[in-house]
Scaffold this motif. Structure first.
Motif, PDB file in Angstrom:
ATOM      1  N   ALA A  39       0.847  -1.194   0.000  1.00  0.00           N
ATOM      2  CA  ALA A  39       0.000   0.000   0.000  1.00  0.00           C
ATOM      3  C   ALA A  39       0.881   1.243   0.000  1.00  0.00           C
ATOM      4  O   ALA A  39       2.023   1.212   0.467  1.00  0.00           O
ATOM      5  CB  ALA A  39      -0.900   0.002   1.237  1.00  0.00           C
ATOM      6  N   SER A  40       0.349   2.334  -0.515  1.00  0.00           N
ATOM      7  CA  SER A  40       1.125   3.580  -0.549  1.00  0.00           C
ATOM      8  C   SER A  40       1.482   4.050   0.861  1.00  0.00           C
ATOM      9  O   SER A  40       2.456   4.765   1.042  1.00  0.00           O
ATOM     10  CB  SER A  40       0.354   4.673  -1.291  1.00  0.00           C
ATOM     11  N   THR A  41       0.705   3.616   1.848  1.00  0.00           N
ATOM     12  CA  THR A  41       0.949   4.003   3.236  1.00  0.00           C
ATOM     13  C   THR A  41       1.785   2.967   3.998  1.00  0.00           C
ATOM     14  O   THR A  41       1.946   3.086   5.213  1.00  0.00           O
ATOM     15  CB  THR A  41      -0.392   4.211   3.973  1.00  0.00           C
ATOM     16  N   CYS A  42       2.296   1.982   3.294  1.00  0.00           N
ATOM     17  CA  CYS A  42       3.150   0.974   3.923  1.00  0.00           C
ATOM     18  C   CYS A  42       4.364   1.693   4.521  1.00  0.00           C
ATOM     19  O   CYS A  42       5.019   2.482   3.837  1.00  0.00           O
ATOM     20  CB  CYS A  42       3.597  -0.041   2.877  1.00  0.00           C
ATOM     21  N   PRO A  43       4.668   1.444   5.791  1.00  0.00           N
ATOM     22  CA  PRO A  43       5.790   2.140   6.430  1.00  0.00           C
ATOM     23  C   PRO A  43       7.110   1.928   5.678  1.00  0.00           C
ATOM     24  O   PRO A  43       7.399   0.816   5.238  1.00  0.00           O
ATOM     25  CB  PRO A  43       5.857   1.510   7.815  1.00  0.00           C
ATOM     26  N   PRO A  44       7.902   2.991   5.529  1.00  0.00           N
ATOM     27  CA  PRO A  44       9.184   2.883   4.815  1.00  0.00           C
ATOM     28  C   PRO A  44      10.105   1.809   5.396  1.00  0.00           C
ATOM     29  O   PRO A  44      10.799   1.122   4.642  1.00  0.00           O
ATOM     30  CB  PRO A  44       9.806   4.266   4.962  1.00  0.00           C
ATOM     31  N   GLU A  45      10.107   1.640   6.708  1.00  0.00           N
ATOM     32  CA  GLU A  45      10.967   0.624   7.306  1.00  0.00           C
ATOM     33  C   GLU A  45      10.543  -0.787   6.874  1.00  0.00           C
ATOM     34  O   GLU A  45      11.381  -1.671   6.729  1.00  0.00           O
ATOM     35  CB  GLU A  45      11.041   0.740   8.835  1.00  0.00           C
ATOM     36  N   LEU A  46       9.255  -0.991   6.637  1.00  0.00           N
ATOM     37  CA  LEU A  46       8.789  -2.282   6.133  1.00  0.00           C
ATOM     38  C   LEU A  46       9.211  -2.461   4.679  1.00  0.00           C
ATOM     39  O   LEU A  46       9.723  -3.515   4.302  1.00  0.00           O
ATOM     40  CB  LEU A  46       7.269  -2.404   6.268  1.00  0.00           C
ATOM     41  N   LYS A  47       9.038  -1.420   3.871  1.00  0.00           N
ATOM     42  CA  LYS A  47       9.448  -1.508   2.465  1.00  0.00           C
ATOM     43  C   LYS A  47      10.941  -1.792   2.352  1.00  0.00           C
ATOM     44  O   LYS A  47      11.366  -2.544   1.480  1.00  0.00           O
ATOM     45  CB  LYS A  47       9.111  -0.215   1.719  1.00  0.00           C
ATOM     46  N   ASN A  48      11.731  -1.230   3.243  1.00  0.00           N
ATOM     47  CA  ASN A  48      13.177  -1.464   3.220  1.00  0.00           C
ATOM     48  C   ASN A  48      13.525  -2.913   3.551  1.00  0.00           C
ATOM     49  O   ASN A  48      14.539  -3.424   3.096  1.00  0.00           O
ATOM     50  CB  ASN A  48      13.889  -0.528   4.200  1.00  0.00           C
ATOM     51  N   LYS A  49      12.684  -3.581   4.352  1.00  0.00           N
ATOM     52  CA  LYS A  49      12.931  -4.975   4.715  1.00  0.00           C
ATOM     53  C   LYS A  49      12.483  -5.938   3.611  1.00  0.00           C
ATOM     54  O   LYS A  49      12.873  -7.092   3.614  1.00  0.00           O
ATOM     55  CB  LYS A  49      12.195  -5.328   6.006  1.00  0.00           C
ATOM     56  N   ILE A  50      11.644  -5.450   2.704  1.00  0.00           N
ATOM     57  CA  ILE A  50      11.155  -6.290   1.611  1.00  0.00           C
ATOM     58  C   ILE A  50      12.154  -6.187   0.469  1.00  0.00           C
ATOM     59  O   ILE A  50      12.122  -5.272  -0.341  1.00  0.00           O
ATOM     60  CB  ILE A  50       9.741  -5.859   1.157  1.00  0.00           C
ATOM     61  N   ASN A  51      13.054  -7.137   0.432  1.00  0.00           N
ATOM     62  CA  ASN A  51      14.148  -7.118  -0.531  1.00  0.00           C
ATOM     63  C   ASN A  51      13.772  -7.944  -1.767  1.00  0.00           C
ATOM     64  O   ASN A  51      14.157  -9.100  -1.902  1.00  0.00           O
ATOM     65  CB  ASN A  51      15.427  -7.656   0.124  1.00  0.00           C
ATOM     66  N   ILE A  52      12.979  -7.322  -2.644  1.00  0.00           N
ATOM     67  CA  ILE A  52      12.543  -8.002  -3.860  1.00  0.00           C
ATOM     68  C   ILE A  52      12.459  -6.973  -4.985  1.00  0.00           C
ATOM     69  O   ILE A  52      12.087  -5.820  -4.759  1.00  0.00           O
ATOM     70  CB  ILE A  52      11.187  -8.715  -3.648  1.00  0.00           C
ATOM     71  N   ASP A  53      12.856  -7.386  -6.177  1.00  0.00           N
ATOM     72  CA  ASP A  53      12.798  -6.476  -7.326  1.00  0.00           C
ATOM     73  C   ASP A  53      11.365  -6.189  -7.744  1.00  0.00           C
ATOM     74  O   ASP A  53      11.055  -5.093  -8.193  1.00  0.00           O
ATOM     75  CB  ASP A  53      13.560  -7.066  -8.516  1.00  0.00           C
TER      76      ASP A  53
END
Length: 96
Positions: A39-53
């Motif tokens: 989601a656009s509101t997904c926390p940046p720290e979570l997005k950083n942990k999702i290591n996928i292209d």
């Protein structure tokens, strides 16, 4: 957003999807996730942990992503583990 909503509903109905930060990270780290939608509101720290292209940012908040997936709750991220290749390809096409 209508197109991605339709594709997401189809993937959830016919494929294998995990919902929630811990499950998404676990399946990305183990190499099982084919694509992740956040989601656009997904926390940046979570997005950083999702290591996928193949990370697609859904153009809506978590409640809207949950609704698009037919769920009565907010979804920060989901990972597609299995699904129709045409749906996965269509999702990838939306990220470009």
């Amino acid at each position: 957003m209508v197109e991605i909503d339709s594709i997401l509903r189809n993937v959830i109905k016919k494929g294998k999807v995990v919902i929630g930060a811990k499950q998404v990270i676990k399946n990305v780290d183990s190499g099982l996730a084919k694509i992740v939608v956040a989601a656009s509101t997904c926390p940046p720290e979570l997005k950083n942990k999702i290591n996928i292209d193949d990370l697609i940012e859904y153009n809506g908040n978590g409640v809207e992503l949950g609704t698009a997936c037919g769920k009565p709750f907010s979804i920060a991220a989901l990972a597609v583990l299995e699904g129709d290749e045409s749906d996965i390809t269509a999702l990838r096409g939306l990220s470009s």
